[in-house]
Design an enzyme around this catalytic site. Structure first.
Site, PDB file in Angstrom:
ATOM      1  N   ASP A 119       0.839  -1.198   0.000  1.00 28.33           N
ATOM      2  CA  ASP A 119       0.000   0.000   0.000  1.00 28.33           C
ATOM      3  C   ASP A 119       0.872   1.246   0.000  1.00 28.33           C
ATOM      4  O   ASP A 119       1.900   1.291   0.685  1.00 28.33           O
ATOM      5  CB  ASP A 119      -0.880   0.018   1.247  1.00 28.33           C
ATOM      6  CG  ASP A 119      -2.341  -0.234   0.922  1.00 28.33           C
ATOM      7  OD1 ASP A 119      -3.013   0.727   0.533  1.00 28.33           O
ATOM      8  OD2 ASP A 119      -2.800  -1.385   1.054  1.00 28.33           O
ATOM      9  N   ASP A 225      -3.688   4.397  -2.118  1.00 30.64           N
ATOM     10  CA  ASP A 225      -4.866   4.724  -1.330  1.00 30.64           C
ATOM     11  C   ASP A 225      -5.438   6.086  -1.728  1.00 30.64           C
ATOM     12  O   ASP A 225      -4.694   7.074  -1.852  1.00 30.64           O
ATOM     13  CB  ASP A 225      -4.474   4.733   0.152  1.00 30.64           C
ATOM     14  CG  ASP A 225      -5.639   4.931   1.076  1.00 30.64           C
ATOM     15  OD1 ASP A 225      -6.550   4.091   1.052  1.00 30.64           O
ATOM     16  OD2 ASP A 225      -5.629   5.924   1.832  1.00 30.64           O
ATOM     17  N   GLU A 287      -6.838   3.555  -5.952  1.00 31.93           N
ATOM     18  CA  GLU A 287      -8.176   3.577  -5.357  1.00 31.93           C
ATOM     19  C   GLU A 287      -8.797   4.922  -5.721  1.00 31.93           C
ATOM     20  O   GLU A 287      -8.271   5.972  -5.339  1.00 31.93           O
ATOM     21  CB  GLU A 287      -8.102   3.417  -3.841  1.00 31.93           C
ATOM     22  CG  GLU A 287      -9.483   3.354  -3.193  1.00 31.93           C
ATOM     23  CD  GLU A 287      -9.428   3.438  -1.679  1.00 31.93           C
ATOM     24  OE1 GLU A 287     -10.341   2.904  -1.034  1.00 31.93           O
ATOM     25  OE2 GLU A 287      -8.497   4.066  -1.138  1.00 31.93           O
ATOM     26  N   HIS A 362     -10.708  -5.003   2.404  1.00 35.57           N
ATOM     27  CA  HIS A 362     -10.767  -4.653   3.821  1.00 35.57           C
ATOM     28  C   HIS A 362     -11.830  -3.619   4.137  1.00 35.57           C
ATOM     29  O   HIS A 362     -12.159  -3.418   5.315  1.00 35.57           O
ATOM     30  CB  HIS A 362      -9.402  -4.129   4.259  1.00 35.57           C
ATOM     31  CG  HIS A 362      -8.987  -2.916   3.492  1.00 35.57           C
ATOM     32  ND1 HIS A 362      -8.553  -2.986   2.183  1.00 35.57           N
ATOM     33  CD2 HIS A 362      -8.955  -1.604   3.826  1.00 35.57           C
ATOM     34  CE1 HIS A 362      -8.287  -1.765   1.755  1.00 35.57           C
ATOM     35  NE2 HIS A 362      -8.514  -0.910   2.725  1.00 35.57           N
ATOM     36  N   ASP A 363     -12.371  -2.954   3.129  1.00 38.87           N
ATOM     37  CA  ASP A 363     -13.386  -1.906   3.329  1.00 38.87           C
ATOM     38  C   ASP A 363     -14.795  -2.366   2.969  1.00 38.87           C
ATOM     39  O   ASP A 363     -15.735  -1.586   3.087  1.00 38.87           O
ATOM     40  CB  ASP A 363     -13.050  -0.675   2.477  1.00 38.87           C
ATOM     41  CG  ASP A 363     -11.942   0.174   3.074  1.00 38.87           C
ATOM     42  OD1 ASP A 363     -11.706   0.084   4.289  1.00 38.87           O
ATOM     43  OD2 ASP A 363     -11.305   0.928   2.311  1.00 38.87           O
TER      44      ASP A 363
END
Length: 650
Positions: A119, A225, A287, A362-363
């Protein structure tokens, strides 16, 4: 002012020959996402997953079909947002291991012909990062301009107010007041996540240095991110404008139009590409929240723009939630849901854009609970159907830990206190405070636990279920987060599923093998939606675009695919006694005015299905018993998924 190195507009890109079907390793890669804290506690001492746990399962991941391991944040962090508040970009947090262990992980992956992805969280840092601590020292600090500081406003009663009315993602104002300097810093997520000032060249150089640091160690690339939020919209005087009033009952307003896909975002990413990413053979994915129109995606991922390989969009995932309050669920409407799938699949094929194909991360809540059924009766079939759905879509494929064994959402009987995520905690707090103030909350506080069980991010963060033993084999110590032990004891664990030929895990292995076998159709071919208004069954055909020509006509009908894969997915708990596809079903869908995005040729002919359709994969053990009678498939069972290879049309 924008200074794009590759300023091609979407109109310019449309004139270029498509590169969509050009093979690339990062297009074909299967990426397995690991949320380190919940994967496996390798040292068995602290109840937190770690790099040792990851290394102990590399053979399992290789066997599954993974090519790349993506590690969610494992940098030094106070962990107020699970690592998305980074305090040191060049240090692995002690709870996960060490830099040396990460280098060992890279070496072990290389032995298995696998790669590591990490990330890159550079829209903001932690408030405990050394840069921000220096910035806090005062207006004369050399790092002051590394963050976005502004003077506030004064209210009618002399109260101090933030510089504008933006709301933070985790509720409250998007600004935090610093009494020492009498200024506010921008933090569009939370007060402990101050936004970096990408307008400052020194900040961009520091980001380039971070990326180069890890790439030089052998990392293959990054998931970036909220990367479309790094460029904010400024007024001519340097202030940040107020957002329009769209939530009249709220003091602070959504401002995504003022910080998503801002005026210099592509300039910043092209600079990163030119100075760093282009020097390596990378896999990158951005993202990009709120990117609902494919035209927004195109400049990010078209090869001629030299930005990123692919992007995560939220379009499909936003269909079952409120836009401003994502924890509030709503039911999906299958025709609209299928239309979203069709939009991205057809658009990317036509334009050379490339998508990151993900259902879980994860979200996001667990897909079997969210889009299908996690009931005891349907869960296995439904989870296997989801695997056939996702693996039959183009784009670089992302599988999230536990997805491959059909992990479900948090049980209904867990109390709200089990939820740890700041988004859920703050949402409940805000709803309660608004009720106390006599104002209308977005949700009744009593409903929030029900909503959380359906949509909260914590649903994806319960530890992976490895065995039926204590803590589901995740750790011998007390886990950092409650484990779904009862679920694991009922057979929903890796150890048991490895023994079962018809488990969800076996289904994922089969589907990933099938994806590779049919990559000419799935990855590089086109997408023909069928029966777009069906409210229970989604169906479509993937066609290899190495089309054979038909001299009778130059029309779309004359282009004959060299190979086709028919996909049928029952999203309902009903048995479909008779499912008919007319020979012209693909053409009929193209002519449906409600289907906004049309496929390029070839458009498949579906005649003689009884003779032409051969079952390749099914989500049930008895799927092989299904038979076509003419153009009719009888008795598609609840949540059944099917792949049929179509013999070439004569």
């Amino acid at each position: 002012m924008s200074n794009l190195r590759y300023p091609l507009s979407n109109a310019d890109l449309a004139k270029l020959q498509s590169s969509y079907s050009e093979p690339a390793w990062w297009k074909e890669a299967v990426v397995y996402q690991i949320w380190p804290a919940s994967f496996l506690n390798g040292n068995a001492q602290d109840g937190v997953g770690d790099l040792g746990g990851v290394m102990s399962k590399l053979d399992y991941l290789k066997d599954l079909g993974a090519d790349v391991v993506w590690l969610s944040p494992c940098y030094e962090s106070p962990d107020k947002d699970y690592g998305y508040d980074v305090a040191d970009y060049k240090k692995i947090a002690d709870r996960y291991g060490s830099n040396e262990q990460l280098e060992q992980l890279i070496a072990e992956l290389k032995k298995r012909d696998m790669k590591l992805m990490m990330d890159l969280i550079v829209n903001h840092t932690s408030s405990e990062h050394a840069w921000f601590k220096e910035s806090l020292k005062g207006k004369d600090s050399p790092k002051r301009d590394w963050y976005i500081w502004r003077k506030g406003k004064v209210g009618a009663n002399g109260e101090k107010l933030p510089p504008n009315n933006w709301v933070a993602f985790f509720t409250g104002p998007a600004w935090t007041y610093d009494e020492a300097s009498d200024e506010w810093y921008l933090c569009i997520f939370s007060p402990w996540q101050p936004d970096l000032n990408w307008e400052n060249p020194a900040v961009r150089e520091a980001v380039h240095d971070i990326a180069k640091f890890w790439l030089d160690k052998g990392v293959a690339g990054f998931r970036m991110d909220v990367i479309n939020e790094i460029s904010k919209t400024y007024n001519a005087d340097g202030s940040l404008p107020d957002a329009p009033i769209t939530e009249p009952n709220s003091k602070y307003q959504p401002a995504v139009s003022l910080f998503c896909d801002g005026p210099r975002v592509h300039e910043f990413i092209q600079e990163l590409g030119e100075k760093v990413l282009s020097k390596y053979d990378t896999i990158t994915v951005g993202e990009t929240p709120h990117a609902k129109h494919p035209d927004i995606l195109l400049p990010w991922t078209h090869p001629a723009r030299h930005e990123l390989r692919s992007c995560f969009t939220f379009d499909l995932h936003d269909q079952d939630g409120d836009q401003q309050w994502p924890l509030i669920p709503k039911k999906i409407h299958l025709p609209h849901f299928a239309g979203i799938v069709n939009k991205w699949q057809t658009y990317c094929h036509r334009t050379s854009a490339w998508l990151a194909n993900y259902f879980e991360n994860h979200d996001q809540a667990r897909t079997v609970s969210r889009w299908a059924s996690d009931s005891a009766e349907h869960r296995k079939t439904a989870a296997r159907m989801i695997s056939l759905f996702q693996t039959s879509l183009s784009g670089s494929l992302y599988v999230y830990q536990g997805q491959e064994i059909g992990m479900k959402n948090i049980p209904h009987d867990w109390p709200i206190e089990e939820y740890k995520d700041v988004a859920t905690v703050n949402f409940l707090k805000e709803c309660r405070e608004l009720v106390e103030q006599g104002r209308q909350p977005p949700a009744d506080p009593k409903e929030v636990p029900v909503f959380a069980q359906q949509k909260a991010r914590d649903n994806a963060r319960t530890p992976v279920q490895w065995t039926a033993g204590p803590h589901a084999g995740f750790s011998t110590a007390e886990p950092w987060m409650r484990v779904q032990e009862e679920d694991a004891k009922q057979g929903w664990n890796v150890e048991e599923e490895l023994k079962d030929r018809w488990s969800v895990l076996s289904g994922w292995r089969d589907a990933l093998r099938g994806r590779r076998e049919f990559k000419d159709c799935i990855l590089y071919g086109n997408f023909n939606l069928l029966k777009p208004q069906d409210e229970k069954v989604m169906s479509y055909v993937r066609n290899s675009c190495d089309a054979r020509s038909n001299s009778d006509s130059d029309s779309a009908r004359a282009s004959v695919p060299s190979r086709s894969l028919l996909v049928i997915l029952n999203f309902s708990a009903d048995t479909i006694d008779s499912y008919e596809l007319s020979p012209d079903a693909a053409h009929e869908a193209q002519e449906d005015a409600r289907v906004q995005y049309k496929s390029e040729a070839p458009i498949v002919e579906l005649h003689d299905l009884e003779k032409r359709a051969r079952l390749v994969l099914g989500s049930r053990e008895d799927s092989k018993e299904l038979r076509w009678k003419g153009q009719i498939l009888s008795r598609i069972r609840p949540f059944e998924g099917l792949w049929f290879e179509l013999a070439p049309s004569i």
